[in-house]
Design a protein around this motif. Structure first.
Motif, mmCIF file in Angstrom:
data_model
loop_
_atom_site.group_PDB
_atom_site.id
_atom_site.type_symbol
_atom_site.label_atom_id
_atom_site.label_comp_id
_atom_site.label_asym_id
_atom_site.label_seq_id
_atom_site.Cartn_x
_atom_site.Cartn_y
_atom_site.Cartn_z
ATOM 1 N N GLU A 32 5.554 4.581 -5.252
ATOM 2 C CA GLU A 32 4.428 4.295 -4.404
ATOM 3 C C GLU A 32 3.110 4.112 -5.330
ATOM 4 N N GLU A 33 2.973 5.112 -6.092
ATOM 5 C CA GLU A 33 1.761 4.769 -6.911
ATOM 6 C C GLU A 33 1.767 3.733 -7.858
ATOM 7 N N LEU A 34 2.935 3.361 -8.394
ATOM 8 C CA LEU A 34 2.866 2.103 -8.944
ATOM 9 C C LEU A 34 2.651 1.001 -8.391
ATOM 10 N N ARG A 35 2.952 0.813 -6.970
ATOM 11 C CA ARG A 35 2.452 -0.269 -6.134
ATOM 12 C C ARG A 35 1.176 -0.290 -5.784
ATOM 13 N N ARG A 36 0.712 0.998 -5.805
ATOM 14 C CA ARG A 36 -0.821 0.850 -5.586
ATOM 15 C C ARG A 36 -1.666 0.430 -6.834
ATOM 16 N N LEU A 37 -1.094 0.902 -8.055
ATOM 17 C CA LEU A 37 -1.836 0.151 -9.120
ATOM 18 C C LEU A 37 -1.736 -1.340 -9.406
ATOM 19 N N VAL A 38 -0.584 -1.843 -9.041
ATOM 20 C CA VAL A 38 -0.096 -3.210 -9.021
ATOM 21 C C VAL A 38 -0.900 -3.903 -8.017
ATOM 22 N N ARG A 39 -1.226 -3.392 -6.941
ATOM 23 C CA ARG A 39 -1.825 -4.016 -5.724
ATOM 24 C C ARG A 39 -3.197 -4.193 -5.646
#
Length: 242
Positions: A151-158
């Protein structure tokens, strides 16, 4: 006797009255001028009025997201200014920016200055995040976040606009390479602009560079849509020392 208003005459009488006024103006050689009922830049409805309101809101977001040390940051390098202007105009085509240079040459200052310049332009979307590579890896390690690493990676990606400071400073491993590749590759595919800073040059003969620190496939992605700006000069943090 009560005065008669134009509205009380009825549609036909009012039309005749207006027709008579126009005829009299034509006979006297008077041409009615254009009616200027457009809003001014200081009134709602004018594009500049709404741009200013967006800029005020975005600058407040920028100040909240910026460490106190960099709240006076200003993008003074022409290439950084141009990139920030491109992001404000069309983030989908702006690409990313990599600031390289030795410690203390002003990379982080320019990075926060770029975020401020984008905000001041009043973009329609202003969502930012700034972090260091070390903090990112700490967040993405097992138990590094209650939300979970994916989820943290998705937030950084988006996030529409990301600053990743000190890229290549962490000890290289298969895990750091994989995490960095996923972040850069997914943002690259989505055309989301990212501003990277690094003490290492993108490529160097016989010396440490980003390729040796991150791997060829990551630098290949960076080289395709990322402008590289080399910051030069002495360590600004030591100028007042000794």
């Amino acid at each position: 006797m009560e005065p008669t208003t134009a509205g009380s005459l009825g549609p036909s009488a009012l039309a005749n009255l207006m027709g008579g006024i126009r005829q009299k103006q034509e006979e006297d050689g008077v041409t009615p001028g254009p009616i200027d009922d457009q809003p001014t830049p200081d009134e709602p409805g004018h594009p500049e009025y709404h741009r200013r309101r967006r800029a005020e809101w975005a600058l407040k977001r920028w100040e909240t997201a910026t460490p106190p040390r960099y709240r006076r940051a200003d993008a003074t390098h022409p290439d950084v200014q141009q990139w920030a202007d491109d992001v404000a105009t069309d983030p989908d085509t702006a690409g990313s920016l990599l600031l390289t240079g030795t410690t203390g040459t002003g990379k982080t200052y320019q990075a926060y200055g770029a975020l401020r310049r984008v905000a001041a332009a009043g973009p329609r979307v202003y969502e930012i995040r700034a972090t260091t590579a070390a903090d990112m890896y700490g967040l993405l390690r097992p138990k590094g976040s209650e939300r979970g690493t994916e989820e943290e990676l998705r937030r950084l990606v988006r996030v529409p606009l990301l600053v990743l400071d000190d890229l290549g400073s962490a000890k290289a491993s298969e895990w750091t390479e994989e995490v960095t590749y996923r972040l850069i590759n997914e943002r690259y595919n989505a055309c989301r602009p990212t501003l990277y800073t690094s003490n290492l040059p993108a490529r160097a003969e016989g010396a440490p560079d980003l390729t040796s620190a991150l791997g060829e496939r990551i630098v290949s992605r960076l080289s395709e849509d990322t402008r590289v700006v080399a910051m030069t000069g002495t360590d600004r943090r030591r100028r007042g020392a000794a």
